[in-house]
Write an enzyme that holds these catalytic residues in place. Structure first.
Site, PDB file in Angstrom:
ATOM      1  N   THR A  48       0.802  -1.109  -0.250  1.00 13.57           N
ATOM      2  CA  THR A  48      -0.123   0.093   0.042  1.00 13.57           C
ATOM      3  C   THR A  48       0.856   1.099   0.152  1.00 13.57           C
ATOM      4  O   THR A  48       0.682   2.153  -0.606  1.00 13.57           O
ATOM      5  CB  THR A  48      -1.020  -0.133   1.160  1.00 13.57           C
ATOM      6  OG1 THR A  48      -1.810  -1.401   1.258  1.00 13.57           O
ATOM      7  CG2 THR A  48      -1.874   1.405   1.283  1.00 13.57           C
ATOM      8  N   CYS A  49       1.806   1.256   0.816  1.00  9.97           N
ATOM      9  CA  CYS A  49       2.717   2.463   0.803  1.00  9.97           C
ATOM     10  C   CYS A  49       3.415   2.742  -0.557  1.00  9.97           C
ATOM     11  O   CYS A  49       3.466   3.885  -0.897  1.00  9.97           O
ATOM     12  CB  CYS A  49       3.877   2.027   1.910  1.00  9.97           C
ATOM     13  SG  CYS A  49       3.359   1.711   3.484  1.00  9.97           S
TER      14      CYS A  49
END
Length: 159
Positions: A48-49
């Protein structure tokens, strides 16, 4: 105790990623006299990052800065070399990377999470905050596993 809006950023040391190598910086000096959008992630290069969080801030950096933000910074419980490689791989030259290798900053602001189940140890929670002259003006902490309120778009809507 978890940091809140109106609180001063605690005094810690972070490692700023620079073209010349890692540079130790005190949080007092880094946030003094300016407005900083600070984003914390559980880990550089995590799904996600890397796929959503950092790219959103890269895409919206000009709009965020146009609203009076002097600097956009990402922090994670990673070393400066990992943070530098992440910035380079994401073509995020306009984003400052602040390594919190031992998690001292995450601990000081009270926003740690236990990632041991995933082999990650103690990490930072996912959040964004707007810091004005060392004082938290906005704070958006994600629920575990979520990605909503710490996004670039959400922070931009609050400024």
């Amino acid at each position: 105790m978890t940091i809140s809006v109106g609180d001063r950023i605690p005094s810690t040391t972070l490692t700023k990623v620079t073209d010349g190598g890692p540079d130790q910086v005190s949080s007092d000096d880094f946030f003094k006299g300016r407005t900083v959008a600070l984003v914390a992630v559980p880990g550089a290069f995590t799904p996600t990052c890397s796929a959503r969080h950092l790219p959103g801030f890269v895409d919206h950096a000009a709009a965020i800065k146009a609203k009076g933000v002097d600097e956009i910074a990402f922090t994670s419980v990673n070393d400066a070399f990992v943070m530098g490689a992440w910035r380079k791989s994401a073509d995020a030259d306009g984003i400052t990377m602040l390594a919190d290798g031992n998690g001292d900053f995450a601990e000081a602001v009270g926003l740690t999470m236990d990632g041991s189940k995933f082999g990650m140890g103690t990490r930072s929670q996912r959040y964004s905050m707007l810091v004005k002259d060392g004082v938290v003006a906005q704070l958006n902490v994600e629920a575990p596993g979520e990605f909503n309120v710490s996004s670039a778009e959400h922070l931009l809507s609050e400024i």
